[in-house]
Design a protein around this motif. Structure first.
Motif, mmCIF file in Angstrom:
data_model
loop_
_atom_site.group_PDB
_atom_site.id
_atom_site.type_symbol
_atom_site.label_atom_id
_atom_site.label_comp_id
_atom_site.label_asym_id
_atom_site.label_seq_id
_atom_site.Cartn_x
_atom_site.Cartn_y
_atom_site.Cartn_z
ATOM 1 N N PRO A 40 35.415 47.161 5.296
ATOM 2 C CA PRO A 40 36.321 46.660 6.319
ATOM 3 C C PRO A 40 36.416 47.674 7.450
ATOM 4 C CG PRO A 40 37.540 47.372 4.386
ATOM 5 C CD PRO A 40 36.095 47.459 4.039
ATOM 6 N N ALA A 41 36.403 47.178 8.685
ATOM 7 C CA ALA A 41 36.527 48.083 9.830
ATOM 8 C C ALA A 41 37.914 48.712 9.808
ATOM 9 C CB ALA A 41 36.308 47.314 11.123
ATOM 10 N N LEU A 42 37.984 49.965 10.259
ATOM 11 C CA LEU A 42 39.264 50.676 10.216
ATOM 12 C C LEU A 42 40.029 50.409 11.512
ATOM 13 C CD1 LEU A 42 37.642 53.903 8.860
ATOM 14 C CD2 LEU A 42 39.093 52.368 7.552
ATOM 15 N N TYR A 43 40.426 49.143 11.685
ATOM 16 C CA TYR A 43 40.995 48.723 12.960
ATOM 17 C C TYR A 43 42.182 49.570 13.387
ATOM 18 C CZ TYR A 43 38.215 44.459 12.945
ATOM 19 O OH TYR A 43 37.192 43.573 12.963
ATOM 20 N N ASN A 44 43.115 49.798 12.455
ATOM 21 C CA ASN A 44 44.332 50.492 12.895
ATOM 22 C C ASN A 44 44.025 51.917 13.350
ATOM 23 O OD1 ASN A 44 43.748 51.028 10.243
ATOM 24 N ND2 ASN A 44 45.857 51.454 9.683
ATOM 25 N N LEU A 45 43.042 52.552 12.712
ATOM 26 C CA LEU A 45 42.681 53.896 13.160
ATOM 27 C C LEU A 45 41.992 53.852 14.513
ATOM 28 C CD1 LEU A 45 41.427 55.735 9.957
ATOM 29 C CD2 LEU A 45 43.726 55.476 10.865
ATOM 30 N N VAL A 46 41.136 52.846 14.714
ATOM 31 C CA VAL A 46 40.424 52.738 15.989
ATOM 32 C C VAL A 46 41.409 52.507 17.131
ATOM 33 C CG1 VAL A 46 38.741 51.405 17.298
ATOM 34 C CG2 VAL A 46 38.326 51.882 14.896
ATOM 35 N N ILE A 47 42.376 51.626 16.892
ATOM 36 C CA ILE A 47 43.332 51.308 17.951
ATOM 37 C C ILE A 47 44.197 52.526 18.260
ATOM 38 C CG2 ILE A 47 45.338 49.897 18.521
ATOM 39 C CD1 ILE A 47 43.961 47.675 16.808
ATOM 40 N N THR A 48 44.652 53.214 17.218
ATOM 41 C CA THR A 48 45.426 54.426 17.452
ATOM 42 C C THR A 48 44.593 55.459 18.189
ATOM 43 O OG1 THR A 48 46.534 53.952 15.367
ATOM 44 C CG2 THR A 48 46.922 56.115 16.327
ATOM 45 N N GLY A 49 43.325 55.572 17.790
ATOM 46 C CA GLY A 49 42.434 56.506 18.452
ATOM 47 C C GLY A 49 42.245 56.155 19.918
ATOM 48 N N ALA A 50 42.145 54.846 20.204
ATOM 49 C CA ALA A 50 41.984 54.408 21.588
ATOM 50 C C ALA A 50 43.204 54.789 22.412
ATOM 51 C CB ALA A 50 41.761 52.900 21.635
ATOM 52 N N LEU A 51 44.369 54.615 21.817
ATOM 53 C CA LEU A 51 45.598 54.973 22.537
ATOM 54 C C LEU A 51 45.619 56.475 22.835
ATOM 55 C CD1 LEU A 51 48.467 54.052 23.515
ATOM 56 C CD2 LEU A 51 49.285 54.967 21.352
ATOM 57 N N LEU A 52 45.335 57.274 21.808
ATOM 58 C CA LEU A 52 45.353 58.730 22.011
ATOM 59 C C LEU A 52 44.304 59.150 23.032
ATOM 60 C CD1 LEU A 52 45.788 60.032 18.359
ATOM 61 C CD2 LEU A 52 47.506 59.847 20.151
ATOM 62 N N SER A 53 43.209 58.396 23.099
ATOM 63 C CA SER A 53 42.131 58.827 23.989
ATOM 64 C C SER A 53 42.417 58.496 25.448
ATOM 65 C CB SER A 53 40.811 58.196 23.566
ATOM 66 O OG SER A 53 40.788 56.846 23.924
ATOM 67 N N ILE A 54 43.360 57.585 25.728
ATOM 68 C CA ILE A 54 43.643 57.331 27.146
ATOM 69 C C ILE A 54 44.779 58.199 27.665
ATOM 70 C CG2 ILE A 54 42.711 54.993 27.305
ATOM 71 C CD1 ILE A 54 45.531 53.929 26.975
ATOM 72 N N ILE A 55 45.512 58.846 26.762
ATOM 73 C CA ILE A 55 46.631 59.681 27.216
ATOM 74 C C ILE A 55 46.167 60.807 28.148
ATOM 75 C CG2 ILE A 55 48.399 61.311 26.430
ATOM 76 C CD1 ILE A 55 48.882 59.419 24.079
ATOM 77 N N PRO A 56 45.103 61.544 27.801
ATOM 78 C CA PRO A 56 44.652 62.591 28.738
ATOM 79 C C PRO A 56 44.257 62.020 30.103
ATOM 80 C CG PRO A 56 43.624 62.869 26.596
ATOM 81 C CD PRO A 56 44.338 61.566 26.552
ATOM 82 N N LEU A 57 43.664 60.841 30.118
ATOM 83 C CA LEU A 57 43.271 60.241 31.391
ATOM 84 C C LEU A 57 44.498 59.955 32.251
ATOM 85 C CD1 LEU A 57 40.429 57.676 30.652
ATOM 86 C CD2 LEU A 57 40.289 59.952 31.617
ATOM 87 N N ILE A 58 45.525 59.388 31.623
ATOM 88 C CA ILE A 58 46.745 59.067 32.369
ATOM 89 C C ILE A 58 47.372 60.355 32.901
ATOM 90 C CG2 ILE A 58 49.073 58.119 32.167
ATOM 91 C CD1 ILE A 58 47.924 56.172 30.066
ATOM 92 N N ALA A 59 47.422 61.370 32.032
ATOM 93 C CA ALA A 59 48.013 62.643 32.450
ATOM 94 C C ALA A 59 47.241 63.230 33.625
ATOM 95 C CB ALA A 59 48.001 63.625 31.274
ATOM 96 N N LEU A 60 45.923 63.151 33.545
ATOM 97 C CA LEU A 60 45.094 63.694 34.617
ATOM 98 C C LEU A 60 45.376 62.993 35.936
ATOM 99 C CD1 LEU A 60 42.714 65.763 34.845
ATOM 100 C CD2 LEU A 60 41.248 63.769 34.961
ATOM 101 N N PHE A 61 45.466 61.675 35.890
ATOM 102 C CA PHE A 61 45.713 60.923 37.116
ATOM 103 C C PHE A 61 47.063 61.278 37.725
ATOM 104 C CE2 PHE A 61 42.016 58.426 36.686
ATOM 105 C CZ PHE A 61 41.837 57.826 37.925
#
Lengths: 431, 282
Positions: free
Chosen positions: B243-264
């Motif tokens: 089974p794909a680890l959906y909840n981890l992927v989604i959490t990872g996606a959220l964490l990965s956009i935080i630096p982008l938002i901060a940078l902007f």
């Protein structure tokens, strides 16, 4: 002899796909080994690094480094590109349907001599998936996905239907259920899962590809497969089975909420069910797939993969040693089951599975049943362009569902697209 | 100041279109926010935008996954995007300034070739670049991802346009008359004037490299060097029987956009028009 000719014929493939100017790997004579042999291994099975660590401790002379990759079609493309550039790993996990394309591109080695000792560990149906019906052996089976019938015991009782023994009974039950409650379906047809359809065609006796002499024969629209397509086409036309795309949140919700009462799936389904339909815990059970005629006992394969050795590997002998250990040694199989959560292809590995999955706590003999079913599964030889056939399946059957048109025509379109692509790639086709 | 009191009437249609656009862009982000708080059981069973109860357990699971390899991927991505965007900005500014302010043989040809380069999508180049770098023995190294990111035709084009608009020829001439060498002119006159343009180029490249998937997917074999995009993909495509680890992927996606938002948010202030913009009366 036959494989040699086959290779010549197949060498044309994929050359066009990649730009020129790439060195094709150092596959010269094995150099004298000094120090421990270093092997790289691409796999997507979870925790394989831990399993390799066990091997490395026991075999200081052969060190295996695992690099976890993504699975699926892209993984195959990546391996082929790396092989073209001479950067392929020594060992690679290959889905059964992708193995022929690796062989056609001469990216994986024939390891017949190296693995002769472990042949009798595997059933004929599975072994055929790594020989492609030739004299060669292009990988060792790791996991397999024999198909079986998963159903909700409570709902079957509620709607008063028995577990279907034949596909005719399945069709009748589908109509009964849908007549009683318009929101509930016995099962579904998936235009998104060509592997599922391939498994059902294997059960029916379809032979999508075969090699005779130096020519490929494509039989995607052969009699047995047509029978399967017609069967689902009729049910879909009458609207008595679910035809929504699976693996979507809606489908998960339908599965979880009991709107879909059964699923013709493979041995790995408990993992999917427990994560996508948590409310069904303890309510599902398994049975053999319905049969095409009463008294028969067949199944097919959906999924599963093998471990192949790259043609460019400088340490084929050592790699074969590791692959044999991984897929037949009792300790390794135990680790594969516990750490990587796979259903091993080796017969001795299947016997190790005793405790039913937690989700199926109500069915204590889950693995016994699964092993019995696995013994009845028959595969077929996959061709060198399964990815083309599979995407043609999705296109054609999506369209057929949308326009409520004939499934036979959709199967014909899939067949034609596959044949046309093989001709274009330079394969010789038997008429 | 001159517009005070002349407030234009609120355009109903443009506002509605903009609101729709904002909704279209922000809805998926809201979904990621909501979904990352859900446990595996809640993910597909509760309302799509209702918050769940598992954000912290998801983050903990993600951090624990294969001994915290997610954070290794995060560091890799920061390296690829940060160093790659810095180098790319430097190259683009130098090239754009030279193309805009110097007349030399072949200038137009170089520029036309660059314009042509803009039309070739980076995706098409990924496989040839892999084969080239494999020949050079650089495949599966950090360089394999950094080197192809450095030369970016669109950034050079942008830098040229910006340089010709923001640096008055008269200012350069004045500098030359005062005895400044070309290096000094670049450092003291050109670069400060181009700063807003440089920030734009840096952000563009940073985001592009941060989100790039195909290039690192093809280039890198060793999962210790993966960036976030490829790493998270390995969690999603785990093979047919896992089974794909959906909840981890989604959490990872959220964490990965935080630096982008901060940078902007932090880089935004460089986008104001600087005072030296009016240094020449024309």
């Amino acid at each position: 002899m036959r494989t040699k000719r086959l290779r010549l014929v197949m060498s044309a493939v994929l050359v066009g796909a990649l730009a020129a100017g790439c060195s094709s790997g150092g596959q010269e004579e094995t150099p004298q080994e000094t120090g421990p042999v270093e092997l790289t291994f691409w796999t997507w099975a979870p925790n394989m690094d831990k399993i390799a660590a066990v091997w490395n401790t026991a075999h200081p002379d052969i060190k295996v480094t695992v690099s976890k990759q993504a699975g699926g079609d892209e993984a195959a493309a990546k391996f082929l590109t790396a092989a073209k550039a001479g950067n392929a790993p020594d060992l690679v996990q290959a889905e059964y349907q992708m193995l022929p394309s690796f062989v056609a591109a001469e990216a994986v080695a024939d390891i017949k001599g190296e693995v002769a000792g472990v042949r009798d560990q595997f059933s004929d149906g599975i072994w055929n998936l790594v020989t492609l019906g030739t004299d060669g052996v292009y990988g060792l089976p790791q996991d397999s996905g024999p198909m079986m019938f998963y159903y909700r015991t409570d709902l079957f009782t509620k709607y008063g239907i028995a577990v279907p023994k034949t596909w005719d009974e399945y069709a009748a039950a589908a109509r009964t259920v849908h007549a009683k409650d318009k929101t509930v379906y016995l099962g579904g047809f998936s235009s998104k899962d060509p592997g599922w359809f391939a498994g059902l065609s294997q059960q029916a006796g379809g032979q999508w590809w075969s090699i005779t002499g130096e020519a490929w024969k494509v039989g995607i629209n052969d009699g047995p497969t047509k029978k399967v397509a017609d069967f689902w086409g009729g049910l879909a036309k009458d609207g008595v089975i679910d035809t929504q795309a699976p693996w979507t949140p809606e489908w998960n919700a339908a599965l979880n909420g009991g709107k879909i009462m059964s699923w013709a799936s493979a041995v790995w389904a408990p993992g999917v069910l427990s994560s996508n339909a948590p409310d069904g815990k303890g309510k599902w059970a398994i049975a053999p797939l319905p049969q095409w005629s009463a008294g028969e006992n067949y199944s097919g394969f959906w999924g599963g993969s093998s471990i192949a050795i790259a043609e460019g590997s400088k340490h084929k002998q050592a790699a074969a040693q590791f692959a044999s250990w991984l897929n037949t040694d009792a300790k390794a199989l135990d680790l594969l089951i516990k750490e990587a959560a796979i259903y091993p292809a080796a017969k001795s590995g299947q016997a190790l599975m005793t405790t039913a999955p937690e989700y199926f706590a109500n069915q204590a003999d889950f693995w016994q049943q699964a092993t019995n079913i696995a013994g009845t599964a028959r595969g077929f030889t996959f061709g060198p362009n399964v990815n083309v056939a599979y995407s043609a399946y999705k296109d054609a059957f999506d369209k057929a569902l949308q326009n409520k048109s004939s499934f036979t025509d959709a199967l014909g379109a899939m067949h034609d697209a596959t044949v046309a692509d093989m001709k274009k790639s330079g394969f010789t086709l038997a008429s | 100041m001159t517009t005070k009191g002349v407030r234009r009437p609120l355009g109903l249609a443009p506002t509605a279109v903009l609101l729709l656009g904002a909704l279209y862009c922000l809805l998926p982000v809201c979904w990621v926010l909501a979904a990352s708080t859900k446990t595996r059981g809640e993910l597909f069973t509760t309302n799509a935008f209702a918050p769940g109860t598992g954000l912290f357990s998801n983050i903990a699971d993600l951090s624990a996954y294969r001994d915290g390899i997610f954070w290794q991927w995060m560091a890799n991505t920061a390296l690829y995007a940060g160093v790659g965007a810095l180098l790319s900005t430097a190259v683009s500014v130098l090239a754009g300034y030279a193309l805009a302010k110097f007349r030399f043989f072949g200038r137009n040809m170089i520029f036309n070739v660059l314009i042509g380069g803009i039309l070739v999508p980076a995706v098409v180049l990924a496989v040839p670049q892999y084969l080239l770098l494999a020949k050079a023995g650089l495949a599966n190294t950090y360089w394999a991802v950094l080197l192809p990111s450095i030369l970016h035709p669109y950034s050079i084009y942008l830098a040229r346009i910006y340089a010709s608009a923001a640096i008055p020829d008269a200012l350069l001439e004045a500098g030359r008359i005062d005895g400044a060498g070309e290096n000094r002119l670049l450092r003291v006159v050109a670069v400060p004037l181009m700063l807003p343009g440089m920030v734009t180029i840096f952000l563009f490249q940073f985001v592009a490299i941060w989100n790039n998937f195909l290039l690192p997917f093809i280039m890198l074999a060793d999962d210790e060097r993966f960036p976030l995009t490829v790493g998270l993909y390995t969690l999603l495509a785990t093979g047919a029987n896992q089974p794909a680890l959906y909840n981890l992927v989604i959490t990872g996606a959220l964490l990965s956009i935080i630096p982008l938002i901060a940078l902007f948010l932090t880089m935004q202030r460089y986008w104001r028009t600087d005072l030296s913009g009016g240094s020449v009366k024309s």
